[in-house]
Design a protein around this motif. Structure first.
Motif, PDB file in Angstrom:
ATOM      1  N   UNK A  15       0.795  -1.220   0.000  1.00 56.10           N
ATOM      2  CA  UNK A  15       0.000   0.000   0.000  1.00 56.10           C
ATOM      3  C   UNK A  15       0.831   1.274   0.000  1.00 56.10           C
ATOM      4  N   UNK A  16       2.161   1.147   0.153  1.00 57.59           N
ATOM      5  CA  UNK A  16       3.014   2.336   0.229  1.00 57.59           C
ATOM      6  C   UNK A  16       2.843   3.002   1.586  1.00 57.59           C
ATOM      7  N   UNK A  17       3.582   4.020   1.835  1.00 57.10           N
ATOM      8  CA  UNK A  17       3.477   4.769   3.093  1.00 57.10           C
ATOM      9  C   UNK A  17       2.884   6.133   2.777  1.00 57.10           C
ATOM     10  N   UNK A  18       1.723   6.406   3.357  1.00 57.39           N
ATOM     11  CA  UNK A  18       1.048   7.674   3.106  1.00 57.39           C
ATOM     12  C   UNK A  18       1.827   8.860   3.653  1.00 57.39           C
ATOM     13  N   UNK A  19       1.334  10.067   3.413  1.00 58.37           N
ATOM     14  CA  UNK A  19       2.071  11.280   3.784  1.00 58.37           C
ATOM     15  C   UNK A  19       2.288  11.446   5.287  1.00 58.37           C
ATOM     16  N   UNK A  20       1.458  10.839   6.127  1.00 59.53           N
ATOM     17  CA  UNK A  20       1.627  10.962   7.585  1.00 59.53           C
ATOM     18  C   UNK A  20       2.473   9.839   8.184  1.00 59.53           C
ATOM     19  N   UNK A  21       2.787   8.821   7.397  1.00 60.80           N
ATOM     20  CA  UNK A  21       3.581   7.686   7.869  1.00 60.80           C
ATOM     21  C   UNK A  21       4.989   8.154   8.209  1.00 60.80           C
ATOM     22  N   UNK A  22       5.590   7.557   9.215  1.00 59.29           N
ATOM     23  CA  UNK A  22       6.941   7.956   9.636  1.00 59.29           C
ATOM     24  C   UNK A  22       7.946   7.849   8.494  1.00 59.29           C
ATOM     25  N   UNK A  23       7.795   6.889   7.571  1.00 57.23           N
ATOM     26  CA  UNK A  23       8.741   6.795   6.455  1.00 57.23           C
ATOM     27  C   UNK A  23       8.667   8.033   5.558  1.00 57.23           C
ATOM     28  N   UNK A  24       7.465   8.490   5.260  1.00 55.95           N
ATOM     29  CA  UNK A  24       7.308   9.695   4.432  1.00 55.95           C
ATOM     30  C   UNK A  24       7.887  10.911   5.143  1.00 55.95           C
ATOM     31  N   UNK A  25       7.704  10.983   6.428  1.00 60.22           N
ATOM     32  CA  UNK A  25       8.248  12.100   7.203  1.00 60.22           C
ATOM     33  C   UNK A  25       9.776  12.073   7.203  1.00 60.22           C
ATOM     34  N   UNK A  26      10.357  10.875   7.261  1.00 55.65           N
ATOM     35  CA  UNK A  26      11.816  10.762   7.255  1.00 55.65           C
ATOM     36  C   UNK A  26      12.388  11.200   5.906  1.00 55.65           C
ATOM     37  N   UNK A  27      11.672  10.918   4.838  1.00 52.68           N
ATOM     38  CA  UNK A  27      12.144  11.355   3.517  1.00 52.68           C
ATOM     39  C   UNK A  27      12.243  12.879   3.489  1.00 52.68           C
ATOM     40  N   UNK A  28      11.272  13.541   4.090  1.00 50.26           N
ATOM     41  CA  UNK A  28      11.289  15.008   4.144  1.00 50.26           C
ATOM     42  C   UNK A  28      12.427  15.530   5.025  1.00 50.26           C
ATOM     43  N   UNK A  29      12.795  14.765   6.029  1.00 51.84           N
ATOM     44  CA  UNK A  29      13.812  15.208   7.000  1.00 51.84           C
ATOM     45  C   UNK A  29      15.237  14.956   6.559  1.00 51.84           C
ATOM     46  N   UNK A  30      15.479  13.863   5.855  1.00 51.68           N
ATOM     47  CA  UNK A  30      16.840  13.473   5.489  1.00 51.68           C
ATOM     48  C   UNK A  30      17.117  13.859   4.040  1.00 51.68           C
ATOM     49  N   UNK A  31      18.096  14.696   3.846  1.00 45.79           N
ATOM     50  CA  UNK A  31      18.391  15.191   2.490  1.00 45.79           C
ATOM     51  C   UNK A  31      18.879  14.098   1.555  1.00 45.79           C
ATOM     52  N   UNK A  32      19.404  13.011   2.092  1.00 42.31           N
ATOM     53  CA  UNK A  32      19.930  11.938   1.233  1.00 42.31           C
ATOM     54  C   UNK A  32      18.977  10.745   1.142  1.00 42.31           C
ATOM     55  N   UNK A  33      17.740  10.933   1.586  1.00 39.88           N
ATOM     56  CA  UNK A  33      16.758   9.840   1.566  1.00 39.88           C
ATOM     57  C   UNK A  33      15.851   9.929   0.354  1.00 39.88           C
ATOM     58  N   UNK A  34      15.477   8.770  -0.145  1.00 37.75           N
ATOM     59  CA  UNK A  34      14.475   8.709  -1.208  1.00 37.75           C
ATOM     60  C   UNK A  34      13.717   7.387  -1.093  1.00 37.75           C
ATOM     61  N   UNK A  35      12.502   7.417  -1.601  1.00 37.52           N
ATOM     62  CA  UNK A  35      11.613   6.253  -1.552  1.00 37.52           C
ATOM     63  C   UNK A  35      11.896   5.329  -2.736  1.00 37.52           C
ATOM     64  N   UNK A  36      11.888   4.048  -2.464  1.00 35.30           N
ATOM     65  CA  UNK A  36      11.919   3.058  -3.540  1.00 35.30           C
ATOM     66  C   UNK A  36      10.473   2.925  -4.007  1.00 35.30           C
ATOM     67  N   UNK A  37      10.190   3.464  -5.190  1.00 33.06           N
ATOM     68  CA  UNK A  37       8.822   3.465  -5.721  1.00 33.06           C
ATOM     69  C   UNK A  37       8.512   2.148  -6.434  1.00 33.06           C
ATOM     70  N   UNK A  38       7.333   1.638  -6.172  1.00 35.71           N
ATOM     71  CA  UNK A  38       6.859   0.433  -6.852  1.00 35.71           C
ATOM     72  C   UNK A  38       5.777   0.818  -7.856  1.00 35.71           C
ATOM     73  N   UNK A  39       5.671   0.057  -8.931  1.00 38.58           N
ATOM     74  CA  UNK A  39       4.644   0.326  -9.935  1.00 38.58           C
ATOM     75  C   UNK A  39       3.244   0.046  -9.398  1.00 38.58           C
ATOM     76  N   UNK A  40       3.135  -0.921  -8.504  1.00 39.01           N
ATOM     77  CA  UNK A  40       1.831  -1.302  -7.975  1.00 39.01           C
ATOM     78  C   UNK A  40       1.971  -1.591  -6.484  1.00 39.01           C
ATOM     79  N   UNK A  41       1.530  -0.649  -5.660  1.00 39.91           N
ATOM     80  CA  UNK A  41       1.617  -0.814  -4.210  1.00 39.91           C
ATOM     81  C   UNK A  41       0.564  -1.774  -3.671  1.00 39.91           C
ATOM     82  N   UNK A  42      -0.527  -1.975  -4.411  1.00 42.93           N
ATOM     83  CA  UNK A  42      -1.646  -2.753  -3.888  1.00 42.93           C
ATOM     84  C   UNK A  42      -1.654  -4.212  -4.310  1.00 42.93           C
ATOM     85  N   UNK A  43      -0.928  -4.534  -5.369  1.00 45.39           N
ATOM     86  CA  UNK A  43      -0.799  -5.926  -5.808  1.00 45.39           C
ATOM     87  C   UNK A  43       0.689  -6.251  -5.870  1.00 45.39           C
ATOM     88  N   UNK A  44       1.299  -6.503  -4.701  1.00 48.47           N
ATOM     89  CA  UNK A  44       2.744  -6.695  -4.677  1.00 48.47           C
ATOM     90  C   UNK A  44       3.183  -7.949  -5.423  1.00 48.47           C
TER      91      UNK A  44
END
Length: 183
Positions: A15-44
């Motif tokens: 399902x991915x991590x929504x904007x309030x999830x701690x992972x999304x918040x960490x991406x905003x906080x750490x300048x060297x962080x980025x999300x590994x994006x998946x093509x389909x979060x709902x059908x892994x």
């Protein structure tokens, strides 16, 4: 190791991590962080998810630190054999027991069986005593098999937004200690 010295790859779960999830918040906080994006979060799909993760690790220019949550942990342990020399460490939160069909939703079972070999990198696993997707006993067993340090989060649910872990300051402090332990 300082956070600025590493490429921090955030690996969300089903399902991915929504904007309030701690992972999304960490991406905003750490300048060297980025999300590994998946093509389909709902059908892994195991091959797709691990393939994206391997590609992201191989594209990094600094030492890689993986920060995985839930099904992202399963993707990490499946992908590690392909990228182990490039990964400095892994911070694994709320691993699901994909081998237990009574605990995880059907789409997540595609990641079974969960690898049980030692990870071969510096890794910490954070587990909750009341995670609906993995018993603490199974998390402890996985930590012993993977040769990771297990941190007991107490009764913290699935350590996600639904369990009240949006900002998750305790996790941020644990991650800072984890990074300090990396050489």
């Amino acid at each position: 190791m300082k956070i600025a010295e590493a490429d921090i790859l955030i690996v969300p779960g089903w399902g991915g991590s929504g904007p309030q999830h701690w992972q999304s918040r960490w991406i905003e906080r750490f300048s060297t962080a980025r999300r590994v994006e998946q093509d389909d979060w709902d059908t892994p799909n195991l091959a797709d998810w691990t393939g994206k993760l391997v590609d992201e690790v191989r594209s990094c220019t600094r030492p890689v630190v993986l920060v995985a949550h839930s099904l992202g942990v399963a993707a990490v342990v499946h992908a590690l054999p392909q990228v182990r020399p490039l990964v400095r460490g892994a911070f694994l939160v709320a691993a699901p027991d994909v081998d237990d069909s009574a605990r995880v939703p059907a789409p997540c079972r595609a990641f079974a069986p969960l690898p049980t070999a030692p990870l071969g990198i510096h890794a910490w696993q954070i587990a909750s005593r009341d995670d609906p997707y993995c018993s603490f006993e199974r998390a402890d067993q996985l930590s012993r098999l993977w040769e990771t340090t297990l941190l007991d989060a107490g009764a913290a649910g699935h350590i996600n937004t639904a369990s009240g872990h949006g900002p998750w300051p305790e996790g941020m402090m644990s991650f800072a200690h984890f990074m300090a332990a990396l050489k």
